[in-house]
Design a protein around this motif. Sequence first.
Motif, PDB file in Angstrom:
ATOM      1  N   SER A 143      54.927  35.909  28.148  1.00 18.90           N
ATOM      2  CA  SER A 143      55.250  36.898  27.117  1.00 18.90           C
ATOM      3  C   SER A 143      54.022  37.414  26.386  1.00 18.90           C
ATOM      4  CB  SER A 143      56.233  36.295  26.104  1.00 18.90           C
ATOM      5  OG  SER A 143      55.639  35.194  25.422  1.00 18.90           O
ATOM      6  N   LYS A 144      52.876  36.807  26.624  1.00 21.93           N
ATOM      7  CA  LYS A 144      51.643  37.265  25.990  1.00 21.93           C
ATOM      8  C   LYS A 144      50.945  38.337  26.823  1.00 21.93           C
ATOM      9  CE  LYS A 144      50.880  32.869  23.652  1.00 21.93           C
ATOM     10  NZ  LYS A 144      51.283  33.412  22.347  1.00 21.93           N
ATOM     11  N   GLY A 145      51.537  38.707  27.967  1.00 20.90           N
ATOM     12  CA  GLY A 145      50.994  39.788  28.769  1.00 20.90           C
ATOM     13  C   GLY A 145      49.901  39.372  29.733  1.00 20.90           C
ATOM     14  N   HIS A 146      49.771  38.068  30.000  1.00 22.04           N
ATOM     15  CA  HIS A 146      48.747  37.625  30.936  1.00 22.04           C
ATOM     16  C   HIS A 146      49.097  38.095  32.351  1.00 22.04           C
ATOM     17  CE1 HIS A 146      47.096  34.143  28.271  1.00 22.04           C
ATOM     18  NE2 HIS A 146      47.412  35.219  27.561  1.00 22.04           N
ATOM     19  N   GLN A 147      48.053  38.381  33.141  1.00 22.85           N
ATOM     20  CA  GLN A 147      48.242  38.874  34.504  1.00 22.85           C
ATOM     21  C   GLN A 147      47.340  38.111  35.470  1.00 22.85           C
ATOM     22  OE1 GLN A 147      47.351  43.097  34.228  1.00 22.85           O
ATOM     23  NE2 GLN A 147      49.377  43.583  33.407  1.00 22.85           N
ATOM     24  N   PHE A 148      47.787  38.024  36.733  1.00 32.04           N
ATOM     25  CA  PHE A 148      46.996  37.371  37.772  1.00 32.04           C
ATOM     26  C   PHE A 148      46.976  38.259  39.013  1.00 32.04           C
ATOM     27  CE2 PHE A 148      46.755  34.713  41.613  1.00 32.04           C
ATOM     28  CZ  PHE A 148      45.497  34.148  41.409  1.00 32.04           C
ATOM     29  N   GLU A 149      45.804  38.352  39.627  1.00 30.24           N
ATOM     30  CA  GLU A 149      45.666  39.163  40.836  1.00 30.24           C
ATOM     31  C   GLU A 149      44.779  38.426  41.825  1.00 30.24           C
ATOM     32  OE1 GLU A 149      44.266  43.676  42.197  1.00 30.24           O
ATOM     33  OE2 GLU A 149      43.886  42.945  40.170  1.00 30.24           O
ATOM     34  N   SER A 150      45.198  38.384  43.077  1.00 31.69           N
ATOM     35  CA  SER A 150      44.383  37.769  44.128  1.00 31.69           C
ATOM     36  C   SER A 150      44.357  38.688  45.335  1.00 31.69           C
ATOM     37  CB  SER A 150      44.934  36.398  44.518  1.00 31.69           C
ATOM     38  OG  SER A 150      46.228  36.520  45.066  1.00 31.69           O
ATOM     39  N   GLN A 151      43.293  38.563  46.114  1.00 35.53           N
ATOM     40  CA  GLN A 151      43.128  39.433  47.268  1.00 35.53           C
ATOM     41  C   GLN A 151      42.329  38.716  48.342  1.00 35.53           C
ATOM     42  OE1 GLN A 151      42.335  44.023  47.386  1.00 35.53           O
ATOM     43  NE2 GLN A 151      40.373  43.034  47.131  1.00 35.53           N
ATOM     44  N   MET A 152      42.729  38.908  49.581  1.00 31.01           N
ATOM     45  CA  MET A 152      41.993  38.373  50.718  1.00 31.01           C
ATOM     46  C   MET A 152      41.676  39.521  51.661  1.00 31.01           C
ATOM     47  SD  MET A 152      42.894  35.291  53.395  1.00 31.01           S
ATOM     48  CE  MET A 152      44.300  36.140  54.123  1.00 31.01           C
ATOM     49  N   ILE A 153      40.407  39.625  52.036  1.00 32.95           N
ATOM     50  CA  ILE A 153      39.938  40.657  52.952  1.00 32.95           C
ATOM     51  C   ILE A 153      39.277  39.970  54.136  1.00 32.95           C
ATOM     52  CG2 ILE A 153      38.360  42.608  53.259  1.00 32.95           C
ATOM     53  CD1 ILE A 153      38.670  43.200  50.304  1.00 32.95           C
ATOM     54  N   VAL A 154      39.677  40.346  55.322  1.00 27.77           N
ATOM     55  CA  VAL A 154      39.077  39.827  56.545  1.00 27.77           C
ATOM     56  C   VAL A 154      38.513  41.000  57.326  1.00 27.77           C
ATOM     57  CG1 VAL A 154      39.451  38.547  58.684  1.00 27.77           C
ATOM     58  CG2 VAL A 154      40.702  37.901  56.599  1.00 27.77           C
ATOM     59  N   ALA A 155      37.194  40.972  57.593  1.00 26.55           N
ATOM     60  CA  ALA A 155      36.531  42.049  58.325  1.00 26.55           C
ATOM     61  C   ALA A 155      35.397  41.463  59.151  1.00 26.55           C
ATOM     62  CB  ALA A 155      36.006  43.111  57.359  1.00 26.55           C
ATOM     63  N   GLN A 156      34.900  42.255  60.075  1.00 33.74           N
ATOM     64  CA  GLN A 156      33.837  41.792  60.951  1.00 33.74           C
ATOM     65  C   GLN A 156      32.551  41.514  60.184  1.00 33.74           C
ATOM     66  OE1 GLN A 156      34.995  45.293  63.675  1.00 33.74           O
ATOM     67  NE2 GLN A 156      33.781  43.970  64.995  1.00 33.74           N
ATOM     68  N   VAL A 157      32.269  42.303  59.158  1.00 38.55           N
ATOM     69  CA  VAL A 157      31.018  42.165  58.423  1.00 38.55           C
ATOM     70  C   VAL A 157      31.202  41.402  57.124  1.00 38.55           C
ATOM     71  CG1 VAL A 157      29.216  43.449  57.195  1.00 38.55           C
ATOM     72  CG2 VAL A 157      30.002  44.221  59.435  1.00 38.55           C
ATOM     73  N   ASN A 158      32.241  41.734  56.381  1.00 34.03           N
ATOM     74  CA  ASN A 158      32.398  41.172  55.039  1.00 34.03           C
ATOM     75  C   ASN A 158      33.820  40.656  54.857  1.00 34.03           C
ATOM     76  OD1 ASN A 158      31.719  40.605  52.315  1.00 34.03           O
ATOM     77  ND2 ASN A 158      32.724  42.494  51.673  1.00 34.03           N
TER      78      ASN A 158
END
Length: 586
Positions: free
Chosen positions: A305-320
């Motif tokens: 209720s305090k408005g906290h947020q969470f975000e996660s991301q996974m990127i798979v690529a040949q270089v990065n």
Amino acid sequence: MGLVICTGCGPGCMKFPTLAFLGITTFFSMQASANVTITGLPEPVENNARSLIRLASTSCDTAQWRVERLYRNMDKQLRDALRALGHYQYEFDKTLSFDDSACWSATLEVTLGDPVLLRDVSVNITGDAQNDSAILRRINPRMLLPESVLNHGEYETFKQFVMSMLKARGYFAAMLVEHSVVVDESLSFADIHLEVDSGPRYAFGPIDFSELILDKSLLLRYARFSPGDAYDDVAIAELYESLNGSGYFSSVSIDTEPATDGSYTVPVFVSLSPGVRRIYTTGLGYATDIGLQGRLGYTNRRRNSKGHQFESQMIVAQVNSEITGTYRWPRGDPNKEWVGLFGGFQRKRTETSDSNTVTLGVRVARNRGEHWLESPYINLANEDFRVGEQVDSTRLLTPGINWESTVGREISRMQSGRRINLDIKGAHENLGSDTSFLQLTAAAKWVVSFSDANRLLIRGDLGYTAKTEVEDLPPTVRFFAGGDNSVRGYDFETIGPVDADGNVTGGNNLAVFSLEYDRLISKSWSVAAFVDTGSAFNDFDVDFKTGAGIGIRWYSPLGPIRVDVAHPLGESDRSTRLHITLGPDL
């Protein structure tokens, strides 16, 4: 004797039909209309006359007695139509004929005299608004300037504008004291007098919300006003935009009905519908620099209720490839300031370097003005790397500050806009780092259009590092040039200082510039020609590399897709290179 026409000033006034002011046709007929020919009138005046003269919209099968009655009434309707647009002096001839055909016809020949011009226009505001500079500044009768032709429709529009402006500023009890138009036909002049009593200015009352999925204390911080402040529609619009853009709600509506208890207040009631709480995203992409890329994302827009947020991301690529997570929450004014904790792991493999980096950090993001985002931060990074023949690891505790501004960003082809990013960061051996340095970077891009079809894209990247021994820095802190978004015609990060074996090792400094001309050839396609130049270097010993080429752009529903063919200039041993990128111009 002159004719006096008043609007809303008591008995004896001559009222003009609203249709004469607005020029609205209010008939519906399934039958063909007869031929009514009107000559001698400018097109706007003729259109207004036809909208009021009922004979002009009468069908062929109308009874003759009714046609003749409408024909007799045409004189008054013509007068009202002409006077509404300032034409008080005129002459006319009319004819009506019935023949053996299936219809009848009428003619109206009008000769206009001099139009009535405005002589004196006075607007007087009394009440609390007489000292309100915002009202006095905006209530300027530009459409009612002296020596302009009298237009009763514009006069009515101006009256409505004044009243709506007062209500928007909180003068809900405003009323017209006098509103008159005095016409002297003999001199073809008219005087307008408008007096408005604004009454008291209302104040904001209590603020309530329908859905308390967030703490009320947080919701109240989205409002840039408090109970007791003077009412203003602009503050309500800002509250709506802030709540609607927060990501917490699927819909927002705000009711501002003035109180009827004599308190001169406007209670504010905000109706909120919760938005989607959890969002999962996937994606595939391709760019020449990084190859094929897959993406997975998860966002929790409302952890509590305090408005906290969470975000996660996974990127798979040949270089990065990388996996990151950010936990953030609003601080102070949620429109302007957020705090975020972030961490992640990045694996990067290029022709010039390899690195594995673990990062933890904290960032405070706050708006500065309308277009700038300021973000002080501190990062702790451990990096294992290889650059050329050098294999090493390093730990850096790096405080810094970033400023970013983007104006006009669009997913599809944009006509104008700019993006600017400035960053200052550094580390010191006495503050937990393995080495010391200070680094400044600046990146900017402008889109400038000369017409709907022609535009220029100008890009620049600059970097400076106060550090003599570049080998003490990991590759994520060194500068490299070359690639899709650097110098086209060269492979990704293949421009920079080299070691004894010819391996590119990166530099302390960076300078890259690009100029591109783009021409639209159809709704979704354009062609481009460009030249890029730049280098990464040490000690200002610069060897600029330049690439030039041509390209084609497809403005797909997902955004622009660019295909470029570029060749390095002055290097016969290098071949032409293909560059493919996807994403907005900024």
